[in-house]
Design an enzyme around this catalytic site. Sequence first.
Site, PDB file in Angstrom:
ATOM      1  N   GLU A   1      -7.220  11.729   6.518  1.00  0.00           N
ATOM      2  CA  GLU A   1      -7.453  11.432   5.113  1.00  0.00           C
ATOM      3  C   GLU A   1      -8.696  12.195   4.704  1.00  0.00           C
ATOM      4  O   GLU A   1      -9.564  12.445   5.532  1.00  0.00           O
ATOM      5  CB  GLU A   1      -7.696   9.922   4.954  1.00  0.00           C
ATOM      6  CG  GLU A   1      -7.232   9.352   3.643  1.00  0.00           C
ATOM      7  CD  GLU A   1      -7.386   7.844   3.623  1.00  0.00           C
ATOM      8  OE1 GLU A   1      -6.375   7.138   3.780  1.00  0.00           O
ATOM      9  OE2 GLU A   1      -8.524   7.375   3.470  1.00  0.00           O
TER      10      GLU A   1
ATOM     11  N   HIS B   1     -17.980  -5.309   3.833  1.00  0.00           N
ATOM     12  CA  HIS B   1     -16.896  -4.855   2.957  1.00  0.00           C
ATOM     13  C   HIS B   1     -16.614  -5.815   1.819  1.00  0.00           C
ATOM     14  O   HIS B   1     -15.530  -5.846   1.260  1.00  0.00           O
ATOM     15  CB  HIS B   1     -15.612  -4.592   3.753  1.00  0.00           C
ATOM     16  CG  HIS B   1     -15.801  -3.557   4.820  1.00  0.00           C
ATOM     17  ND1 HIS B   1     -16.000  -2.230   4.536  1.00  0.00           N
ATOM     18  CD2 HIS B   1     -15.875  -3.670   6.167  1.00  0.00           C
ATOM     19  CE1 HIS B   1     -16.163  -1.561   5.655  1.00  0.00           C
ATOM     20  NE2 HIS B   1     -16.110  -2.412   6.669  1.00  0.00           N
TER      21      HIS B   1
ATOM     22  N   ARG C   1      -5.335  -9.737 -10.206  1.00  0.00           N
ATOM     23  CA  ARG C   1      -5.870 -11.083 -10.451  1.00  0.00           C
ATOM     24  C   ARG C   1      -7.092 -10.980 -11.348  1.00  0.00           C
ATOM     25  O   ARG C   1      -7.560  -9.889 -11.661  1.00  0.00           O
ATOM     26  CB  ARG C   1      -6.297 -11.699  -9.118  1.00  0.00           C
ATOM     27  CG  ARG C   1      -7.332 -10.839  -8.407  1.00  0.00           C
ATOM     28  CD  ARG C   1      -8.024 -11.526  -7.257  1.00  0.00           C
ATOM     29  NE  ARG C   1      -9.154 -10.733  -6.815  1.00  0.00           N
ATOM     30  CZ  ARG C   1      -9.123  -9.767  -5.892  1.00  0.00           C
ATOM     31  NH1 ARG C   1      -7.966  -9.458  -5.313  1.00  0.00           N
ATOM     32  NH2 ARG C   1     -10.201  -9.099  -5.565  1.00  0.00           N
TER      33      ARG C   1
ATOM     34  N   LYS D   1       0.823  -1.217   0.000  1.00  0.00           N
ATOM     35  CA  LYS D   1       0.000   0.000   0.000  1.00  0.00           C
ATOM     36  C   LYS D   1       0.854   1.264   0.000  1.00  0.00           C
ATOM     37  O   LYS D   1       0.603   2.196  -0.753  1.00  0.00           O
ATOM     38  CB  LYS D   1      -0.938   0.012   1.219  1.00  0.00           C
ATOM     39  CG  LYS D   1      -1.891  -1.159   1.280  1.00  0.00           C
ATOM     40  CD  LYS D   1      -3.231  -0.854   0.671  1.00  0.00           C
ATOM     41  CE  LYS D   1      -3.802  -2.086   0.011  1.00  0.00           C
ATOM     42  NZ  LYS D   1      -4.893  -2.736   0.593  1.00  0.00           N
TER      43      LYS D   1
END
Lengths: 523, 189
Positions: free
Chosen positions: A223, A258, A315, A139
């Site tokens: 953020e 989620h 993927r 990340k």
Amino acid sequence: MLSWKNSLISLTGSKVENFSNIHMIQKILIANRGEIAVRIINACREMSIPSVAVFSIVDRNSLHVQKADEAYCIGDPPPLESYLNIDKIIQVAKKSGADAIHPGYGFLAENPEFCERCEKEGIIFIGPNSKALRLVGDKVESRKTMTEAKIPIIPGMMTSGKQTKGFKEAAEKIGYPVMIKASAGGGGKGMRVVWSPQELEKGVEAGMREAKSAFGDESVYLEKCIEEPRHVEFQVLADNFGHVIHLCERECSIQRRHQKIVEETPSCALDEKLRAKMGEVAKKVIEVSGYNNAGTVEFLLDKNKNFYFLEVNARLQVEHPITELVTGVDLVKQQIKIASGEKLTITQDDVQQRGHAIECRIYAEDPENNFLPSSGKILFMKEPSGPGIRHDCGIYSGCEVSVYYDPILSKVVAWGETREDARNRMLLALSNYTVLGIKTCIDFLSAVVGHPEFVAGNTQTSFIAKNMSDWKEKTKEKRFLNEALIAAAISSSAKPTSRRRFQDKQEMPNPWLTLGKWGLGGT
Amino acid sequence: MADSGQMGVRWHVKQSYFLDAMEFELKIENQLHKLQVEFKEGVYHVGLDDQEYLIDSSTVSDHCLSLLVNGKAFTIYWTEMNGKKHLSVAGEKYVIEEAAPDSVTASGADSAGIEEEPVAASPMPGKVVKILVNKGDKVEKGQGLVIVEAMKMENEIKSPVSGTVGKVNFKSGDLVDAGRPIVEIEPDA
């Protein structure tokens, strides 16, 4: 483009020769199970490439074992013993002569060690190269790379703090509302929204207290708070020669715990201009990461149509079929071709969205009980079919759903000329989909797709919390209660069958045997 | 074998228009529903909530029933698990618990004004698993007389009255039609 190609070659070092030669893949091992393994095996069949399944001992009777050309047991049910056991999977690949491995999604799909191991063993990993996989999986690193490439990321502090000073300036720079997040965070602990400078100091202090008690570390950072976000992602394909195309978006805002459960394309929130803009950014993300094969670039889109890069899913995605239905491109076959060293023959201009597609994921879970997974034997199942319906499926009547793995059973995908056509086809398909013996979320999905807010295209990530929290109550209105009761009684009562009408088989002559001298085809 | 003249009259009959009916007590989400089901001239007559439904029912396959209710078509998929029926009607799921049919237990037939036939009969076609009594035995009301297996379930058929065992018309392993008296009881005076 040239610089990217060079960097890809330098990233993969000694593998340079693979990028210039086409290696016809002889046999593919599928390091996965369930519906995605079946999907990949079918693609192999279509391409006349033999397939190798692997299975844990509880999956001996699974559908992917029945469908593959070869199948080998790789161990005990816990994933670490079987589907995550790199040594065993490599061993089976060598033993069976598989020169390529498709990892599917989940399990080892985004594991750089597995990818590296394949590269080292001379086995083609059907997915990105290991350097790119490592980069997009990190990340912090990928955030840095994207910032340098001027990819929009969610604005926020690059560092975290244990004191309240410095936050005020940072918040001004980011712009209110801001989100306070715990550095060690997860699961929403320590997270809070601050709307104005007056609330900031108190909020930061409270966030620190929460973070301290939840994680033992009071560090928090700021953020930008994305209001009413949608989850919009772009499918990309990149060959080994630097050609990158995107196959438009998928909107996956409908999530529970989620995790996505309903996806669609096109997104109601995008117009041509925004689509083109986001598509170009998605391609750039892939280019600066040195990424090849199929991948997905995830964005958050706010209510003012600002978009922010989230991450790359390195993927094949669960929801790939909706892209296949509207673009006509078979993503699994493209993955195999790219891995063989073929050049992309599709250009960006070739990519057109035709119609609308919706996917519903069928999980073995109980929507009335916080989506808890359910397991057991599927006593009876009737799959949906019909115009515009695709059913990617890993189950059958009589199969056991074990407790060891992700409870995804199948995916129903509906295509229609318009969103309404696709939606109505989905509703029909779900009402024709019967699974008895275990709990599934089919009824819940019908309620989602039939919800007025879904019809209106108001699909934000808060959809389920906002619109479906009272769903349990709604299920109690049973429209066919009388018919169900009648059927229950009749199926238990004396069965006067129609046999009486034809008591003796010999009374019913086979008309084909009594035809006499007839000619077929009018000759 | 008992003569067929006895067949029409049995103790569990509660409503006159369902003279030959089987009664069901079905439970769904703890709500009890009573149904009477009778098969007459190719049609099921089902009584439910003071309404009579005429139903053309056809068994499509082991797990599929096609119902035509006044011409309205319903395809019902069903299976049985742990004594409960799981049904799917037009995509909606129902889990229905089946209380034993009324006729199985004589004690359930205590509605006033109906003369009980002192016999033990099977509520559905089945196989006699075991006769629990012998001719001449004294039996109490509610005592088990015979076990019949039907629909893969064993049902104990109990005595409707206290009395003495009279005729025993079947033996273990015999197939028996619905309503055939298996054991006859001579009631206490």
